[in-house]
Design a protein around this motif. Structure first.
Motif, mmCIF file in Angstrom:
data_model
loop_
_atom_site.group_PDB
_atom_site.id
_atom_site.type_symbol
_atom_site.label_atom_id
_atom_site.label_comp_id
_atom_site.label_asym_id
_atom_site.label_seq_id
_atom_site.Cartn_x
_atom_site.Cartn_y
_atom_site.Cartn_z
ATOM 1 N N VAL A 266 -4.416 12.568 -5.421
ATOM 2 C CA VAL A 266 -4.015 13.353 -4.252
ATOM 3 C C VAL A 266 -2.838 14.260 -4.602
ATOM 4 O O VAL A 266 -2.822 15.455 -4.270
ATOM 5 N N THR B 251 2.458 1.752 -3.358
ATOM 6 C CA THR B 251 1.439 2.188 -4.308
ATOM 7 C C THR B 251 1.240 3.696 -4.215
ATOM 8 O O THR B 251 0.987 4.378 -5.219
ATOM 9 N N MET B 252 1.372 4.243 -3.011
ATOM 10 C CA MET B 252 1.320 5.690 -2.839
ATOM 11 C C MET B 252 2.483 6.351 -3.591
ATOM 12 O O MET B 252 2.298 7.360 -4.283
ATOM 13 N N TRP C 252 4.095 5.024 -6.099
ATOM 14 C CA TRP C 252 3.821 4.747 -7.508
ATOM 15 C C TRP C 252 2.858 5.788 -8.083
ATOM 16 O O TRP C 252 3.083 6.336 -9.172
ATOM 17 N N GLY C 253 1.778 6.059 -7.362
ATOM 18 C CA GLY C 253 0.812 7.044 -7.837
ATOM 19 C C GLY C 253 1.408 8.428 -7.947
ATOM 20 O O GLY C 253 1.054 9.203 -8.842
ATOM 21 N N GLY C 254 2.338 8.750 -7.051
ATOM 22 C CA GLY C 254 2.960 10.066 -7.085
ATOM 23 C C GLY C 254 3.872 10.287 -8.273
ATOM 24 O O GLY C 254 4.203 11.436 -8.604
ATOM 25 N N GLY D 280 -5.153 1.189 -6.146
ATOM 26 C CA GLY D 280 -5.202 2.484 -5.473
ATOM 27 C C GLY D 280 -4.276 3.511 -6.083
ATOM 28 O O GLY D 280 -4.292 4.682 -5.678
ATOM 29 N N GLU D 281 -3.476 3.121 -7.088
ATOM 30 C CA GLU D 281 -2.518 4.049 -7.690
ATOM 31 C C GLU D 281 -3.161 5.355 -8.166
ATOM 32 O O GLU D 281 -2.661 6.440 -7.848
ATOM 33 N N ILE E 293 0.838 -1.200 0.000
ATOM 34 C CA ILE E 293 0.000 0.000 0.000
ATOM 35 C C ILE E 293 0.874 1.251 0.000
ATOM 36 O O ILE E 293 0.603 2.232 -0.711
ATOM 37 N N PHE E 294 1.958 1.220 0.769
ATOM 38 C CA PHE E 294 2.865 2.369 0.820
ATOM 39 C C PHE E 294 3.531 2.616 -0.532
ATOM 40 O O PHE E 294 3.576 3.743 -1.019
ATOM 41 N N TYR F 290 -2.758 -2.426 -5.849
ATOM 42 C CA TYR F 290 -2.201 -1.556 -6.875
ATOM 43 C C TYR F 290 -3.274 -0.685 -7.522
ATOM 44 O O TYR F 290 -2.973 0.361 -8.105
ATOM 45 N N TRP G 192 -3.926 7.856 -5.300
ATOM 46 C CA TRP G 192 -2.780 8.624 -4.822
ATOM 47 C C TRP G 192 -2.300 9.615 -5.877
ATOM 48 O O TRP G 192 -1.830 10.709 -5.531
#
Length: 304
Positions: free
Chosen positions: A259, A23-24, A26-28, A252-253, A20-21, A250, A256
């Motif tokens: 965000v 993925t954060m 990754w999304g950034g 959740g990418e 999960i971390f 993943y 984030w």
């Protein structure tokens, strides 16, 4: 006479929390890649990004390279090809389609993973996993769906659709080999292969070397460090996390990424906020397991 009751249990492991971390993280990276396209062609940037990641890992893992096995080379090459295909095609597609269309089409890897897992690994997902994947995919549609409601399959969109197959293959391959190989060596091999393949794809794409600039170099180095962290973590965590669970995490990418985009000045519409909530629900539901708890048989009272 006996009775049984059902209860739902929620169990999130340390490996899943780490996924999960990352993925954060990754999304950034989405915003960084989007802005880097103003300074470079897609395949050169992907190649430079993974070259930086390879050099970084080589510094830390150089003493472990002597024990490399044939299986680790095979796994690293296959995963590296999948990474090059996924990141390369997705980045190439972003040149001709909007970011929302790209995110929507890329989200299709969510249902692709359990299907490929079922087809090649003979591991059918459970009911709760399917429900979680469905919720996550609907959420992704709301978060990243095109604003006009239309999707026309031009070259960029077809490339992005193909990238989802490569992304799904990457997740499946990592789970296939994660428990049999050394994570450090395989990660380095796959990043080197991905970098080399991306540079080679510059030729059919007709790319020329871009002018080196500070934004390009800093973007490549930063994303290289992020890629190294992401790939090492994926290889480590997916030794115990199934492809289905990993896929939902993943998913959740884009949340984030939204965000980060909001911090950068973007604002999410109400539908996107609802989609984010559905993705979170999908992650939670996928972790639920319906268990049957048998009770002690109750004997009927005997008559005197």
């Amino acid at each position: 006479m006996s009775a049984s009751t059902s209860r739902l249990s929620l169990r999130i492991t340390r490996q899943e929390l780490v996924l999960i971390f990352i993925t954060m993280v990754w999304g950034g990276t989405f915003l960084v890649v989007h802005r880097a396209m103003a300074h470079s062609g897609p395949f050169f940037f992907v190649g430079l990004r993974f070259a930086a990641a390879s050099l970084l890992l080589a510094v830390f893992f150089r003493r472990y390279l002597r024990q490399v096995t044939r299986l680790e080379i095979k796994a690293g090459v296959l995963i590296g090809l999948a990474i090059a295909g996924g990141y390369g095609l997705q980045t190439w597609g972003m040149q001709t389609i909007s970011s929302s269309q790209s995110a929507f089409l890329t989200a299709l890897y969510v249902p692709v993973v359990p299907l490929l897992q079922w087809l090649f690994l003979r591991r059918p997902p459970g009911l709760m996993a399917w429900i979680g994947i469905t919720l996550a995919f609907i959420g992704l549609v709301l978060v990243a769906g095109p604003q006009d409601g239309n999707l026309t399959l031009n070259a960029g969109e077809i490339a992005t659709l193909l990238s989802t197959l490569a992304i799904a293959a990457e997740i499946i391959l990592i789970s296939r080999y994660a428990g049999q190989v050394d994570v450090r060596r395989v990660t380095l091999i796959q990043l080197m292969v991905a970098s080399l393949c991306a540079f080679l794809l510059m030729i059919p794409n007709g790319e020329s070397l871009p002018a080196m600039s500070a934004p390009l170099l800093f973007s490549a180095l930063g994303l290289g460090a992020a890629s190294a962290l992401i790939q090492v973590t994926m290889n480590w965590a997916q030794r115990s996390v199934s492809p289905t669970r990993a896929t939902v995490i993943y998913a959740g990418e884009p949340v984030w990424a939204g965000v980060v985009g909001r911090i950068a000045g973007e604002r999410l519409p109400a539908a996107a906020l609802l989609g984010g909530a559905l993705i979170v629900c999908g992650v939670i539901v996928s972790e639920l397991r319906l268990r049957r708890k048998k009770t002690v048989p109750v004997e009927a009272p005997q008559e005197p």
